[in-house]
Design an enzyme around this catalytic site. Structure first.
Site, PDB file in Angstrom:
ATOM      1  N   ARG A   1       0.808  -1.225   0.000  1.00  0.00           N
ATOM      2  CA  ARG A   1       0.000   0.000   0.000  1.00  0.00           C
ATOM      3  C   ARG A   1       0.843   1.278   0.000  1.00  0.00           C
ATOM      4  O   ARG A   1       0.308   2.371  -0.139  1.00  0.00           O
ATOM      5  CB  ARG A   1      -0.959  -0.010   1.202  1.00  0.00           C
TER       6      ARG A   1
ATOM      7  N   GLU B   1      -7.012 -13.364  16.396  1.00  0.00           N
ATOM      8  CA  GLU B   1      -6.868 -12.452  15.262  1.00  0.00           C
ATOM      9  C   GLU B   1      -8.239 -12.025  14.739  1.00  0.00           C
ATOM     10  O   GLU B   1      -9.209 -12.773  14.831  1.00  0.00           O
ATOM     11  CB  GLU B   1      -6.061 -13.128  14.146  1.00  0.00           C
TER      12      GLU B   1
ATOM     13  N   GLY C   1       9.506  -3.627  12.393  1.00  0.00           N
ATOM     14  CA  GLY C   1      10.292  -2.654  11.637  1.00  0.00           C
ATOM     15  C   GLY C   1       9.492  -1.500  11.078  1.00  0.00           C
ATOM     16  O   GLY C   1      10.062  -0.496  10.642  1.00  0.00           O
TER      17      GLY C   1
END
Ligand code: UD1
Ligand code: CA
Length: 456
Positions: free
Chosen positions: A15, A152, A101
């Site tokens: 994205r 989840e 990260g």
């Protein structure tokens, strides 16, 4: 025993719509991954392991200076699988913390809290209460508020979807425990991934306590998936920098209009910064300095009481105490100004020293020069330092007065207290105390007439 972080950075970042791997996009001129690395390195006995994958070559090439173990995740099979790639680097007694990260603003204090929560029988988990928890793993607790598992989004039932406590993904545990749990992961879930989050339920089933903590602000745990989020976190980072500066005694005309892309190696008090100023690299700014609007200050030393007037650019240069630079001045690398120096508009200084009390106030270029003290360099003076192949030095003695529009053709020196007449081209060394000028005689032509247009 060490505190080892494993930074997950294998994601593609579709994205972002970028040729650059997501974790290399910058906040304040520093890649997202380097932000996380720097924070991880602040821990005591830190060792950093980075899981990379997408755009691997580019990531390695760009960040090869980091003191980290780089481990490639060839296939992206989930966060649990990602951590498994580095597990051979973990000792049983190590404390392992999982970082992302693409979550750049996590604070060292937050990490320290998580790490200090870990012991042989405790797993530490960073969670966050969210207005809109959509997309996050949900923290499922029992009647006693004890964490029992993470579910989840895609695997959650209706009840679980109502939970507003989200998983940040950041957790820490002992090495031996983590190894055992990771070896038991399966991908039997909605996304056919090896979920790191499944280790929570395993821990609970073994009687290990899950101790949760929260970040001070939500921004700390926000990830970057698109450029809008990148811009949002850039602002959040800058707001934080501005707040820190004000805490340290700096006046900001508008904390929303300053950018700090680097750090201050020294920062005095009663510094005042007008709007739209950018600080880059490592700057040292002493007490009582004023920086006007629209300045870019990079790797500079600005000494006590100096004033940098609007629209000036200073890079790899030193400004002496009580000096006045600008407006519209440019100090280039190795410009070194002593105290009480005045540099005015449209003046460019490069690789030159200017001693105390000298003035270069208008439209000049001074490069490869040694300018003495109390020198006055008139408007439009140029050191001709370059013959197209080599550079040469200009030396100007103390107290010299250089008339306007002078060219000093280097190598050349001007004597102490020498005066150079305006409009001179100086090609030979000039003596102390004397007036030197090179100027063709002025003449007025008798009987000359201006041409006139013929009438049609
Ligand atoms: C993960 C968590 C979820 C949490 C959310 C917070 C799991 C299963 N879920 O979900 O509970 O609320 O983060 O943002 O852990 N990565 C790899 N290799 C992989 C997969 C992921 O390096 O194989 C990296 C990604 O680049 C990213 C991070 O791990 O930096 C998280 O991956 P992502 O796919 O965004 O996880 P979520 O599904 O959002
Ligand atoms: Ca995510």
């Amino acid at each position: 025993m060490q505190t080892k972080s494993i930074i997950l950075a294998a994601g593609q970042g579709t994205r972002m719509r970028s040729k650059r791997p997501k974790v290399l996009h910058p906040i304040a001129n520093k890649s997202l991954l380097e932000h996380v690395y720097d924070t991880a390195m602040q821990m005591q006995d830190a060792a950093v392991n980075i899981i990379y994958g997408h755009g691997g070559e580019q990531v390695l090439e760009t960040l090869k200076h980091l003191d980290a173990n780089w481990v490639e995740q060839k296939e992206r099979l989930g966060t649990g699988h990602a951590v498994q790639q580095a597990i051979h680097l973990i000792e049983d007694e190590d404390i392992v913390i999982i970082l992302y990260g693409d979550v750049p603003l996590l604070k060292a204090e937050t990490i320290n809290t998580i790490v200090s929560n870990v012991d042989e029988n405790t797993l530490a988990l960073l969670t966050v209460i969210l207005d809109d928890p959509h997309g996050y793993g949900r923290i499922v607790r029992d009647g006693d508020k004890k964490v029992i598992k993470i579910v989840e989004q895609k695997d959650a039932n209706e009840q679980e979807l109502l939970i507003t406590e989200g998983n940040t993904g950041i957790l820490a545990a002992r090495g031996d425990k983590l190894k055992k749990w990771l070896s038991q992961l399966s991908n039997n879930n909605a996304q056919n991934e090896y979920y790191l989050t499944d280790i929570i339920e395993m821990a609970v089933n073994e009687g290990v306590t899950v101790k949760t903590s929260h970040p001070e602000s939500q921004d700390e745990v926000l990830g970057v998936n698109n450029r809008e989020q990148l811009a949002y976190l850039e602002r959040a980072y800058q707001n934080d920098q501005a707040a820190q500066l004000m805490t340290q005694g700096v006046t900001l005309a508008d904390p929303a209009r300053i950018d700090v892309r680097g750090k201050f190696t020294e920062l005095g008090t009663d510094i005042s910064v007008d709007i739209n100023v950018i600080f880059e690299g490592e700057n040292r700014i002493e007490d009582d300095v004023f920086i006007g609007a629209n300045c870019v200050i990079k790797n500079a030393v600005i000494k006590q009481g100096a004033q940098i007037l609007p629209n000036s650019i200073i890079e790899d240069a030193i400004v002496g105490a009580e000096s006045r630079i600008g407006p519209y001045a440019r100090l280039r690398p190795q410009a070194e100004l002593a105290d009480h120096v005045h540099i005015g508009n449209f003046v460019e200084i490069k690789k030159s020293t200017v001693a105390s009390g000298s003035k270069i106030n208008h439209l000049s270029y001074v490069g490869d020069a040694e300018v003495g003290s109390k020198v006055n360099i008139g408007a439009g003076t140029i050191t001709c330092n370059y013959d197209g192949a080599n550079k040469f030095k200009t030396i100007i003695g103390d107290g010299a007065f250089i008339g306007s529009d002078t060219q000093l053709v280097a190598p050349v020196s001007v004597g102490k207290n020498a005066t150079i007449g305006a409009g001179s081209t100086i090609t030979k060394d000039t003596p102390d105390d004397r007036l030197t000028l090179s100027r063709s005689k002025q003449l007025s032509v008798e009987g000359w007439q201006r041409p006139v247009k013929k009438e049609k």
